[in-house]
Design a protein around this motif. Structure first.
Motif, mmCIF file in Angstrom:
data_model
loop_
_atom_site.group_PDB
_atom_site.id
_atom_site.type_symbol
_atom_site.label_atom_id
_atom_site.label_comp_id
_atom_site.label_asym_id
_atom_site.label_seq_id
_atom_site.Cartn_x
_atom_site.Cartn_y
_atom_site.Cartn_z
ATOM 1 N N SER A 1 8.879 -22.949 -111.516
ATOM 2 C CA SER A 1 7.686 -23.752 -111.761
ATOM 3 C C SER A 1 6.529 -23.361 -110.842
ATOM 4 C CB SER A 1 8.008 -25.245 -111.593
ATOM 5 O OG SER A 1 8.435 -25.512 -110.270
ATOM 6 N N ALA A 2 6.832 -22.718 -109.716
ATOM 7 C CA ALA A 2 5.786 -22.339 -108.760
ATOM 8 C C ALA A 2 5.123 -21.006 -109.092
ATOM 9 C CB ALA A 2 6.370 -22.280 -107.347
ATOM 10 N N ASN B 1 8.005 -25.756 -116.970
ATOM 11 C CA ASN B 1 7.142 -26.828 -116.436
ATOM 12 C C ASN B 1 6.308 -26.295 -115.268
ATOM 13 O OD1 ASN B 1 6.033 -29.391 -116.241
ATOM 14 N ND2 ASN B 1 7.630 -30.138 -114.865
ATOM 15 N N GLN C 1 3.631 -25.276 -112.420
ATOM 16 C CA GLN C 1 2.618 -25.952 -111.605
ATOM 17 C C GLN C 1 1.239 -25.355 -111.841
ATOM 18 O OE1 GLN C 1 3.874 -25.743 -107.504
ATOM 19 N NE2 GLN C 1 5.983 -26.318 -107.997
ATOM 20 N N HIS C 2 1.202 -24.073 -112.211
ATOM 21 C CA HIS C 2 -0.047 -23.374 -112.498
ATOM 22 C C HIS C 2 -0.045 -23.021 -113.989
ATOM 23 C CE1 HIS C 2 -0.194 -22.890 -108.131
ATOM 24 N NE2 HIS C 2 1.031 -22.371 -108.205
#
Length: 258
Positions: free
Chosen positions: A43-44, A66, A68-69
């Protein structure tokens, strides 16, 4: 010829592109999961789908990961990108750009470096794969991954013979792309993944008539209709079953990721 008209081909096909590429209820989910697991996405990660078309795979990868960016969805066709949605989903950011544009920095991206890039069946549209892949590799952070998903030079689709022959003539060899990735400084592996397709014959013929593959755009209407007659004679069965084989070429940039 195929490369010269490729943008016009996708501009004409954009509105019905997903209809022609969603082979069945599980294909998009299956392919997106293979992309996510091969790239080891988290996700990161800062992610880009180069040659994303309508974003069908990026949308599903976003559901899986999902992020984050927002995933960058890059394509030179505004009509294709428009199919992502206006406004686009929060998890996707459309970018009007070709692989070459991104490789040489003609387009400014919101992320200085990328952790993962994929090109799904778009590398054959790149005029100079060696130079472009080198430029894309330079956009990766240490430990970043670049995935090329492509068809081999020979396919077992129930197409007419002239289309199969022309595909072989135009399609780059995955082994050469491996060499390009290694020359770009990436530690590269190649594996093949199979997916069985089962399609109603008339649906598939409609896809061919609509030129769902870019190689079909190199044939005039009369040649396509003649080819469809050949297909009907060779495949009288109501359901066509055939393997879709993909080469997965993964390049990893040396160094530790963040």
């Amino acid at each position: 010829m195929e490369r010269r008209d490729v943008q016009g081909h996708y501009e004409r096909l954009a509105a019905e592109y997903d209809e022609h590429w969603v082979y069945g209820p599980h294909y998009i989910t299956w392919m997106s999961a293979r992309i996510a697991e091969t790239l080891r996405l988290s996700s990161a990660d800062r992610i880009a789908d180069i040659g994303c078309g309508t974003g069908m795979f990026a949308r599903e990868v976003a559901r899986i990961v999902n992020p984050q960016h927002a995933i960058l969805c890059a394509d030179p066709s505004p009509a294709m990108l428009h199919q992502i949605g206006m406004p686009p989903p929060a998890a996707l950011t459309p970018v009007v750009a070709s692989a070459e544009d991104i490789a040489v920095g003609r387009v400014q991206l919101p992320y200085g470096q990328l952790d993962a890039i994929w090109l799904k069946e778009s590398v054959h549209h790149v005029a100079d794969p060696a130079t472009t892949l080198h430029g894309l590799a330079a956009r990766l952070a240490p430990g970043g991954r670049l995935l090329v998903v492509m068809l081999p030079t020979s396919i077992e689709y129930p197409l007419f013979q002239a289309a199969l022959d022309r595909f072989t003539e135009l399609q780059p060899n995955p082994e050469l792309i491996v060499d390009n990735l290694r020359a770009a400084g990436l530690q590269t592996t190649l594996r093949y993944v199979d997916y069985e397709l089962r399609l109603d014959r008339e649906k598939y013929i409609g896809m061919v008539r609509a030129r769902y593959m870019s190689v079909l755009s190199t044939f005039c209407d009369s040649d396509v209709e003649k080819g469809i007659e050949e297909m009907r004679a060779a495949h009288p069965e109501p359901v066509l079953a055939f393997p879709d084989r993909f080469a997965f070429l993964l390049g990893v940039k040396p160094g530790e990721g963040r």
